[in-house]
Scaffold this motif. Structure first.
Motif, PDB file in Angstrom:
ATOM      1  N   GLY A 196      -2.248  -1.350  -3.213  1.00 31.47           N
ATOM      2  CA  GLY A 196      -2.800  -0.304  -4.068  1.00 31.47           C
ATOM      3  C   GLY A 196      -2.376   1.063  -3.569  1.00 31.47           C
ATOM      4  N   ASN A 197      -2.998   2.090  -4.130  1.00 31.95           N
ATOM      5  CA  ASN A 197      -2.672   3.471  -3.784  1.00 31.95           C
ATOM      6  C   ASN A 197      -3.774   4.066  -2.909  1.00 31.95           C
ATOM      7  OD1 ASN A 197      -0.327   3.421  -5.374  1.00 31.95           O
ATOM      8  ND2 ASN A 197      -1.483   3.996  -7.212  1.00 31.95           N
ATOM      9  N   ARG A 230      -4.882   7.659  -1.713  1.00 34.66           N
ATOM     10  CA  ARG A 230      -4.672   9.085  -2.003  1.00 34.66           C
ATOM     11  C   ARG A 230      -5.466   9.925  -1.008  1.00 34.66           C
ATOM     12  NH1 ARG A 230      -2.392   9.375  -7.096  1.00 34.66           N
ATOM     13  NH2 ARG A 230      -2.604   7.443  -8.333  1.00 34.66           N
ATOM     14  N   ASP A 239      -9.190   5.156  -2.305  1.00 36.82           N
ATOM     15  CA  ASP A 239      -8.390   3.936  -2.381  1.00 36.82           C
ATOM     16  C   ASP A 239      -8.626   3.278  -3.732  1.00 36.82           C
ATOM     17  OD1 ASP A 239     -10.580   1.817  -2.251  1.00 36.82           O
ATOM     18  OD2 ASP A 239     -10.987   2.883  -0.380  1.00 36.82           O
ATOM     19  N   SER A 240      -7.810   2.262  -4.023  1.00 34.55           N
ATOM     20  CA  SER A 240      -7.944   1.515  -5.284  1.00 34.55           C
ATOM     21  C   SER A 240      -8.438   0.101  -5.015  1.00 34.55           C
ATOM     22  CB  SER A 240      -6.598   1.479  -6.013  1.00 34.55           C
ATOM     23  OG  SER A 240      -5.578   0.940  -5.184  1.00 34.55           O
ATOM     24  N   ILE A 281       0.855  -1.196   0.000  1.00 33.07           N
ATOM     25  CA  ILE A 281       0.000   0.000   0.000  1.00 33.07           C
ATOM     26  C   ILE A 281       0.891   1.246   0.000  1.00 33.07           C
ATOM     27  CG2 ILE A 281      -1.699   1.316   1.298  1.00 33.07           C
ATOM     28  CD1 ILE A 281      -2.854  -1.269   2.309  1.00 33.07           C
ATOM     29  N   GLN A 282       0.623   2.144  -0.908  1.00 30.97           N
ATOM     30  CA  GLN A 282       1.391   3.380  -1.025  1.00 30.97           C
ATOM     31  C   GLN A 282       0.455   4.561  -0.768  1.00 30.97           C
ATOM     32  OE1 GLN A 282       3.149   4.037  -4.845  1.00 30.97           O
ATOM     33  NE2 GLN A 282       4.470   5.717  -4.158  1.00 30.97           N
ATOM     34  N   ILE A 283       0.859   5.428   0.178  1.00 28.83           N
ATOM     35  CA  ILE A 283       0.057   6.604   0.522  1.00 28.83           C
ATOM     36  C   ILE A 283       0.559   7.781  -0.294  1.00 28.83           C
ATOM     37  CG2 ILE A 283      -0.624   8.180   2.359  1.00 28.83           C
ATOM     38  CD1 ILE A 283      -0.422   5.908   4.323  1.00 28.83           C
ATOM     39  N   LEU A 284      -0.345   8.439  -1.020  1.00 30.86           N
ATOM     40  CA  LEU A 284       0.005   9.547  -1.916  1.00 30.86           C
ATOM     41  C   LEU A 284      -0.772  10.788  -1.489  1.00 30.86           C
ATOM     42  CD1 LEU A 284      -0.189   7.604  -5.313  1.00 30.86           C
ATOM     43  CD2 LEU A 284       1.849   8.060  -3.934  1.00 30.86           C
ATOM     44  N   GLU A 303      -7.276   1.365   3.994  1.00 26.33           N
ATOM     45  CA  GLU A 303      -6.225   0.343   4.104  1.00 26.33           C
ATOM     46  C   GLU A 303      -6.838  -1.056   4.158  1.00 26.33           C
ATOM     47  OE1 GLU A 303      -3.595   0.995   7.328  1.00 26.33           O
ATOM     48  OE2 GLU A 303      -2.275   2.311   6.160  1.00 26.33           O
TER      49      GLU A 303
END
Length: 409
Positions: free
Chosen positions: A319-320, A322, A338-339, A280-283, A311
């Motif tokens: 996923g991302n 945002r 989220d995705s 998981i990437q936080i943007l 999350e």
């Protein structure tokens, strides 16, 4: 005609009449000279310019005539002609005076008609304006509005009907709200009983297992006790979480509002997730200077809940995530996207209802509490995103002045 220089021949109007005197016939002859004295006399009588003309010769002239003028000629037999030139200045002035008086009267009449029309229209439209204002206030939620404008006829009947409608609307709404409140709490009680009943079953089974093992003096009793105690403690913790969330939902404190920079608040929440789960990437995309009057602790609770849900939606797949902070002229917005699998369309109408959840083990109170917190702030929580492509939750709050402007006051 005798003059100082001798005899002079002058044209004259002469008439003769015979008079019989016995055997004699006498002629009486009389006339008037066509000279300046006659012209002056005629000028005085006619108030015109008089010209005596004989053939091509002008015999005498007297009087004046200011323009504009009109001329008339009167023949005096075959000898002479009287030319009269009349001035129309007095008539023109009289006409202009009459016209000015007419225009003035017409203007006064028009002004009076306009004033009367305004007064009449104001008298007629005042009840309509009052009805319009009453309808606007009803639309804003003031259901007990009564219109007090005096009116007769159909408009008066409309005012009375409107007042009766608002009275009935208020009573009906109060009954409806009371019914909905009862139904809502009945649903909450039902769901709460269901949520509490679920942990009681494994607790009861664990205790019955322990009692049976103790009575049978089972050699594995210590091991069974340890396993059952773990189950009981886990379910007790679950009951505690359910009760805590229900307490927060039922007795939510009044928010303590203060200007807060939403980008700074979002950064402090994201700092709690500095090491997100694997995959998981936080943007973040945080616009500075977006300020809203909020209760910092309560809004932090909302953001933590939204980020945690995002999350969990991507758990195992990654996923991302945002997080955006942005502002418009009137609103301050925080978006958490989220995705993950997204929210099905059929669930969106109930997503903020208490105890509605699609997660295993969830209580369904998290989003309901978040939505209620935002309602207490005069804002709202919206859900969006395409099903199957992720979910987007938008926190919408009234935008306030910048912190610098607020502190300068």
């Amino acid at each position: 005609m005798r003059t100082a220089s001798g005899l002079r021949q002058m044209p004259a109007l002469v008439t003769a009449r015979p008079i019989d005197y016995g055997d004699l016939r006498l002629w009486a002859v009389g006339g008037v000279l066509l000279d300046d004295s006659l012209a002056q006399h005629l000028a005085r009588l006619t108030q015109a310019q008089v010209t005596l003309v004989s053939g091509e010769n002008e015999l005498a002239r007297a009087g004046t005539a200011l323009p504009p003028t009109v001329a008339r000629e009167l023949p005096l037999g075959d000898t002479a002609t009287v030319r009269l030139v009349f001035s129309r200045a007095a008539a023109r002035e009289a006409e202009e005076g009459v016209m000015r008086a007419f225009v003035l009267l017409a203007g006064l009449g028009g002004a009076f008609a306009v004033l009367l029309g305004l007064l009449v229209s104001r008298w007629m439209t005042r009840p309509v304006e009052a009805l319009t204002e009453g309808a606007r206030r009803v639309a804003e939620g003031a259901l007990d509005v009564q219109v007090t404008a005096d009116a007769t006829g159909e408009v008066g009947e409309l005012v009375r009907t409107f007042n009766h409608m608002t009275s009935e609307l208020k009573a009906t709404t109060e009954r409806l709200v009371a019914s909905e409140r009862i139904a809502a709490w009945q649903e909450v009680a039902r769901r709460l009983a269901h949520e509490i009943k679920n942990p009681l079953t494994p607790i009861r089974m664990s205790l019955e297992t322990l009692l049976a093992a103790q009575e049978a003096r089972h050699p594995r009793f210590p091991e069974l006790f340890k396993e059952s105690a773990g189950v009981v403690l886990e379910e007790v913790d679950r009951l505690r979480r359910i009760v805590d969330e229900f307490s927060r939902f039922a007795r939510m404190p009044k928010p303590q509002l203060a200007p807060v920079d939403l980008s700074e608040l979002a950064q402090s929440v994201l700092a709690l997730y500095a090491t997100p789960p694997e995959g998981i990437q936080i943007l973040p995309a945080l616009q500075t200077g977006v300020v809203a009057r909020v209760d910092r602790d309560m809004l932090t609770q909302v953001l933590v809940n939204l980020v945690k849900n995002a999350e969990e939606a991507m758990a195992g797949k990654g996923g991302n995530l945002r997080v955006r902070v942005k502002g418009t002229d009137t609103d301050a917005l925080i978006e958490v996207e989220d995705s993950g699998p997204g929210i099905p369309l059929e669930h969106r109408a109930r997503i903020f209802e208490p105890y509605f959840t699609t997660k295993d083990g969830g209580t369904g109170l998290g989003l309901a509490i978040a939505a209620r917190i935002l309602q207490e702030h005069g804002g709202k929580l919206e859900v969006g995103g395409e099903p199957g492509q992720g979910a987007r939750f938008s926190v919408v709050l009234p935008r306030a002045e910048s912190l610098g402007t607020v502190s300068a006051r």
